[in-house]
Design a protein around this motif. Structure first.
Motif, PDB file in Angstrom:
ATOM      1  N   GLY A  97       0.807  -1.219   0.000  1.00 37.23           N
ATOM      2  CA  GLY A  97       0.000   0.000   0.000  1.00 37.23           C
ATOM      3  C   GLY A  97       0.834   1.258   0.000  1.00 37.23           C
ATOM      4  O   GLY A  97       1.946   1.305   0.538  1.00 37.23           O
ATOM      5  N   LEU A  98       0.269   2.311  -0.603  1.00 39.96           N
ATOM      6  CA  LEU A  98       0.873   3.641  -0.622  1.00 39.96           C
ATOM      7  C   LEU A  98      -0.078   4.630   0.037  1.00 39.96           C
ATOM      8  O   LEU A  98      -1.308   4.462  -0.052  1.00 39.96           O
ATOM      9  CB  LEU A  98       1.148   4.089  -2.055  1.00 39.96           C
ATOM     10  CG  LEU A  98       2.194   3.313  -2.846  1.00 39.96           C
ATOM     11  CD1 LEU A  98       2.135   3.708  -4.320  1.00 39.96           C
ATOM     12  CD2 LEU A  98       3.587   3.575  -2.281  1.00 39.96           C
ATOM     13  N   PRO A  99       0.448   5.648   0.714  1.00 41.60           N
ATOM     14  CA  PRO A  99      -0.451   6.661   1.297  1.00 41.60           C
ATOM     15  C   PRO A  99      -1.200   7.401   0.201  1.00 41.60           C
ATOM     16  O   PRO A  99      -0.660   7.640  -0.888  1.00 41.60           O
ATOM     17  CB  PRO A  99       0.504   7.583   2.057  1.00 41.60           C
ATOM     18  CG  PRO A  99       1.850   7.322   1.500  1.00 41.60           C
ATOM     19  CD  PRO A  99       1.859   5.924   0.991  1.00 41.60           C
ATOM     20  N   GLU A 100      -2.439   7.742   0.475  1.00 46.39           N
ATOM     21  CA  GLU A 100      -3.254   8.437  -0.527  1.00 46.39           C
ATOM     22  C   GLU A 100      -2.683   9.810  -0.854  1.00 46.39           C
ATOM     23  O   GLU A 100      -2.679  10.229  -2.024  1.00 46.39           O
ATOM     24  CB  GLU A 100      -4.694   8.564  -0.032  1.00 46.39           C
ATOM     25  CG  GLU A 100      -5.441   7.237   0.037  1.00 46.39           C
ATOM     26  CD  GLU A 100      -6.888   7.432   0.400  1.00 46.39           C
ATOM     27  OE1 GLU A 100      -7.340   8.603   0.457  1.00 46.39           O
ATOM     28  OE2 GLU A 100      -7.584   6.421   0.634  1.00 46.39           O
ATOM     29  N   LYS A 101      -2.206  10.520   0.161  1.00 45.03           N
ATOM     30  CA  LYS A 101      -1.633  11.852  -0.060  1.00 45.03           C
ATOM     31  C   LYS A 101      -0.115  11.720  -0.116  1.00 45.03           C
ATOM     32  O   LYS A 101       0.531  11.315   0.848  1.00 45.03           O
ATOM     33  CB  LYS A 101      -2.044  12.801   1.064  1.00 45.03           C
ATOM     34  CG  LYS A 101      -3.551  13.057   1.126  1.00 45.03           C
ATOM     35  CD  LYS A 101      -3.905  14.009   2.261  1.00 45.03           C
ATOM     36  CE  LYS A 101      -5.403  14.274   2.314  1.00 45.03           C
ATOM     37  NZ  LYS A 101      -5.766  15.196   3.436  1.00 45.03           N
ATOM     38  N   GLY A 131       1.649   8.119   6.480  1.00 47.75           N
ATOM     39  CA  GLY A 131       2.459   8.668   5.402  1.00 47.75           C
ATOM     40  C   GLY A 131       3.535   7.753   4.876  1.00 47.75           C
ATOM     41  O   GLY A 131       4.411   8.189   4.116  1.00 47.75           O
ATOM     42  N   PHE A 132       3.484   6.471   5.236  1.00 48.74           N
ATOM     43  CA  PHE A 132       4.486   5.504   4.813  1.00 48.74           C
ATOM     44  C   PHE A 132       3.911   4.555   3.766  1.00 48.74           C
ATOM     45  O   PHE A 132       2.760   4.094   3.891  1.00 48.74           O
ATOM     46  CB  PHE A 132       4.965   4.651   5.998  1.00 48.74           C
ATOM     47  CG  PHE A 132       5.905   5.344   6.942  1.00 48.74           C
ATOM     48  CD1 PHE A 132       7.249   5.012   6.987  1.00 48.74           C
ATOM     49  CD2 PHE A 132       5.443   6.333   7.811  1.00 48.74           C
ATOM     50  CE1 PHE A 132       8.114   5.639   7.865  1.00 48.74           C
ATOM     51  CE2 PHE A 132       6.296   6.962   8.693  1.00 48.74           C
ATOM     52  CZ  PHE A 132       7.640   6.622   8.715  1.00 48.74           C
ATOM     53  N   ALA A 133       4.705   4.229   2.759  1.00 44.28           N
ATOM     54  CA  ALA A 133       4.417   3.053   1.947  1.00 44.28           C
ATOM     55  C   ALA A 133       4.707   1.826   2.804  1.00 44.28           C
ATOM     56  O   ALA A 133       5.595   1.858   3.665  1.00 44.28           O
ATOM     57  CB  ALA A 133       5.293   3.040   0.700  1.00 44.28           C
ATOM     58  N   ALA A 134       3.965   0.752   2.597  1.00 42.24           N
ATOM     59  CA  ALA A 134       4.159  -0.426   3.447  1.00 42.24           C
ATOM     60  C   ALA A 134       3.883  -1.696   2.666  1.00 42.24           C
ATOM     61  O   ALA A 134       3.006  -1.735   1.798  1.00 42.24           O
ATOM     62  CB  ALA A 134       3.248  -0.360   4.676  1.00 42.24           C
ATOM     63  N   ILE A 135       4.653  -2.725   2.988  1.00 41.85           N
ATOM     64  CA  ILE A 135       4.403  -4.057   2.449  1.00 41.85           C
ATOM     65  C   ILE A 135       4.410  -5.041   3.603  1.00 41.85           C
ATOM     66  O   ILE A 135       5.377  -5.112   4.374  1.00 41.85           O
ATOM     67  CB  ILE A 135       5.436  -4.444   1.362  1.00 41.85           C
ATOM     68  CG1 ILE A 135       5.098  -5.823   0.769  1.00 41.85           C
ATOM     69  CG2 ILE A 135       6.865  -4.387   1.865  1.00 41.85           C
ATOM     70  CD1 ILE A 135       5.872  -6.161  -0.483  1.00 41.85           C
ATOM     71  N   SER A 136       3.304  -5.761   3.783  1.00 41.49           N
ATOM     72  CA  SER A 136       3.162  -6.776   4.818  1.00 41.49           C
ATOM     73  C   SER A 136       3.258  -8.142   4.150  1.00 41.49           C
ATOM     74  O   SER A 136       2.459  -8.456   3.267  1.00 41.49           O
ATOM     75  CB  SER A 136       1.822  -6.616   5.544  1.00 41.49           C
ATOM     76  OG  SER A 136       1.628  -7.647   6.499  1.00 41.49           O
ATOM     77  N   ILE A 137       4.239  -8.936   4.547  1.00 39.14           N
ATOM     78  CA  ILE A 137       4.523 -10.195   3.863  1.00 39.14           C
ATOM     79  C   ILE A 137       4.076 -11.391   4.707  1.00 39.14           C
ATOM     80  O   ILE A 137       4.058 -11.332   5.932  1.00 39.14           O
ATOM     81  CB  ILE A 137       6.017 -10.318   3.527  1.00 39.14           C
ATOM     82  CG1 ILE A 137       6.882 -10.326   4.796  1.00 39.14           C
ATOM     83  CG2 ILE A 137       6.441  -9.177   2.613  1.00 39.14           C
ATOM     84  CD1 ILE A 137       8.370 -10.565   4.538  1.00 39.14           C
ATOM     85  N   ALA A 138       3.707 -12.477   4.018  1.00 47.62           N
ATOM     86  CA  ALA A 138       3.358 -13.742   4.669  1.00 47.62           C
ATOM     87  C   ALA A 138       4.531 -14.695   4.486  1.00 47.62           C
ATOM     88  O   ALA A 138       4.880 -15.034   3.350  1.00 47.62           O
ATOM     89  CB  ALA A 138       2.090 -14.326   4.060  1.00 47.62           C
ATOM     90  N   VAL A 139       5.156 -15.124   5.578  1.00 50.91           N
ATOM     91  CA  VAL A 139       6.418 -15.852   5.489  1.00 50.91           C
ATOM     92  C   VAL A 139       6.267 -17.355   5.696  1.00 50.91           C
ATOM     93  O   VAL A 139       7.258 -18.054   5.930  1.00 50.91           O
ATOM     94  CB  VAL A 139       7.448 -15.289   6.491  1.00 50.91           C
ATOM     95  CG1 VAL A 139       7.825 -13.862   6.130  1.00 50.91           C
ATOM     96  CG2 VAL A 139       6.936 -15.368   7.916  1.00 50.91           C
ATOM     97  N   GLU A 140       5.040 -17.877   5.571  1.00 47.19           N
ATOM     98  CA  GLU A 140       4.850 -19.322   5.678  1.00 47.19           C
ATOM     99  C   GLU A 140       4.033 -19.872   4.512  1.00 47.19           C
ATOM    100  O   GLU A 140       3.330 -20.869   4.647  1.00 47.19           O
ATOM    101  CB  GLU A 140       4.211 -19.691   7.011  1.00 47.19           C
ATOM    102  CG  GLU A 140       5.087 -19.364   8.215  1.00 47.19           C
ATOM    103  CD  GLU A 140       4.600 -20.022   9.497  1.00 47.19           C
ATOM    104  OE1 GLU A 140       4.409 -21.254   9.518  1.00 47.19           O
ATOM    105  OE2 GLU A 140       4.381 -19.293  10.488  1.00 47.19           O
TER     106      GLU A 140
END
Length: 426
Positions: A97-101, A131-140
């Motif tokens: 995800g990226l912040p909208e603004k 205000g942060f771009a974020a990536i949440s990963i699944a590690v299993e």
């Protein structure tokens, strides 16, 4: 500072070639066989090199949209290519995800779940709101859809078509080849997620951090000494030096030479130069405060500690408080944590801690115990502490109760908590 010095246990015994008579010769052969089985083979240099080499996964992996998920312009489900496992290609499911603004390039963060978790869309949205771009990963090898046929509560998410290994207890796959082990792939996935996030045109590659909760905190503690590109790190609950813990981790890892000589995060934390927030609470049953302290004391970079009484252990408990977001914002804006202790001592029966803070502090509390044993099983008591300001420096002090065995001091700035280092009294 605690250092792991168990490398001497890793020497292979040479085969005995003595020519001795009768029963004595048989006894020698029996002893030689048992000695060679008890001693780990090799000195683990090759394995250590293979782990450090994961930091070279700097090329952004190929990414594809994950079909069947509700997405938006700035938030989507994806797969990205990961390392082969037992000769088969693998992919990692993630929410990105990226912040909208956005006004120019934004900072970013890689998010790593703990036991029983997955890639969490809500966690990404929380960071996007900051205000942060974020990536949440699944590690299993899982997606974020519950499996109705699952019988193991810790593995309740559906697997996708390209999974790597799943976690097996507490480094329960240590007898497997290193490159088939879960931690090897979990660390690789985290480094690859960093490479992917920092490659996006809207993301500032010099301001990407990492946060992990519980087992994700262990992964974060591990990757801190492997991938120097991270601008900051937030290991939550999870830490290293667990073979010395007086709980289930010590029982599982006390005789695990692979953990002690290859996987223990403390082995590489002297390479961790990024600012870090070590985030936990005194009642944590899994990751003792003294083992966490040995890790931040081993770091090369600046660190901040936040130990919140009553915080609890869990994904929501770890990502709901404002502390991780405030820490990350201050680091990407100023390059340093907003608060850190500069000196701590006991004088005339009182604990005294000096803090350097860029925010005004409201109050201070001594958190202490007179119990022994695992820190999460002790009774912790909060007592008022005095707080005096001199510019950006603050002195907090409080008398230690009789029989105190461990203590730290918390200071507050509005809803934010900063802690002194954990201190044990023999």
């Amino acid at each position: 500072m605690i250092r792991n010095t168990s490398a001497e246990g890793g020497r292979r015994k040479n085969a005995l070639r003595w020519k001795l008579p009768g029963a004595f010769c048989l006894l020698c052969i029996f002893l030689a066989i048992n000695i060679s089985q008890a001693a780990p083979s090799g000195d683990f240099q090759e394995e250590c090199g293979d782990v450090l080499a994961l930091g070279k996964l700097v090329k952004a992996p190929a990414m594809q949209a994950a079909e069947g998920f509700e997405v938006s312009e700035n938030l989507k489900a994806v797969f990205f290519d990961a390392l082969d496992w037992k000769g088969q290609p693998t992919k990692v499911f993630a929410w990105l995800g990226l912040p909208e603004k956005r006004d120019g390039k934004v900072p970013g963060i890689v998010l790593v779940h703990g036991g029983g978790g997955t890639a969490f869309k809500d966690w990404v949205k929380k960071w996007n709101d900051q205000g942060f771009a974020a990536i949440s990963i699944a590690v299993e090898g899982q997606i974020d859809v519950k499996d109705p046929d699952a019988t193991d509560r810790g593995k309740s998410w559906k697997q996708h078509r390209w999974p790597g290994p799943r976690r097996s207890g507490i480094y329960g796959d240590s007898a497997e080849p290193l490159k088939d082990q879960w931690m090897y792939h979990a660390v690789a996935d985290t480094v690859l997620a960093n490479s992917l996030l920092r490659s996006l045109p809207d993301v500032d590659p010099d301001r990407v951090g990492v946060m992990g909760i519980s087992w994700g905190g262990v992964i974060t503690s591990t990757v801190m000494g492997i991938d120097s590109r991270f601008a900051f790190a937030i290991p939550t609950y999870g830490c290293g030096n667990l073979s010395a813990a007086e709980n289930q981790y010590g029982r599982a890892l006390g005789n695990n030479e692979l953990y002690k000589q290859v996987w223990d995060p403390i082995l590489r934390l002297e390479k961790a130069t990024m600012p870090a927030l070590w985030f936990s609470w005194p009642g944590d049953q899994h990751f003792p405060l003294d083992k966490q302290a040995s890790c931040y004391e081993a770091m090369a970079g600046d660190y901040m500690v936040s130990l919140i009484p009553g915080m609890k252990h869990g994904h929501g408990a770890g990502w709901n408080p404002p502390d991780s977001y405030a820490f990350a914002r201050d680091v990407v804006e100023s390059g340093a944590p907003w608060c850190r202790p500069t000196n701590a001592r006991v004088k005339d029966g009182s604990a005294m801690v000096a803090f350097a803070s860029t925010k005004a502090l409201d109050c201070a509390m001594l958190v202490s115990t007179s119990d022994a044993g695992v820190t999460g099983s002790r009774n912790w008591v909060e007592s008022p502490a005095t707080l005096k300001q001199s510019g950006n420096s603050w002195m907090a002090s409080a008398p230690l109760p009789s029989g105190t065995t461990a203590w730290f001091i918390n200071v507050k700035s509005g809803p934010l908590t900063a802690s002194s280092d954990f201190k044990a009294i023999p």
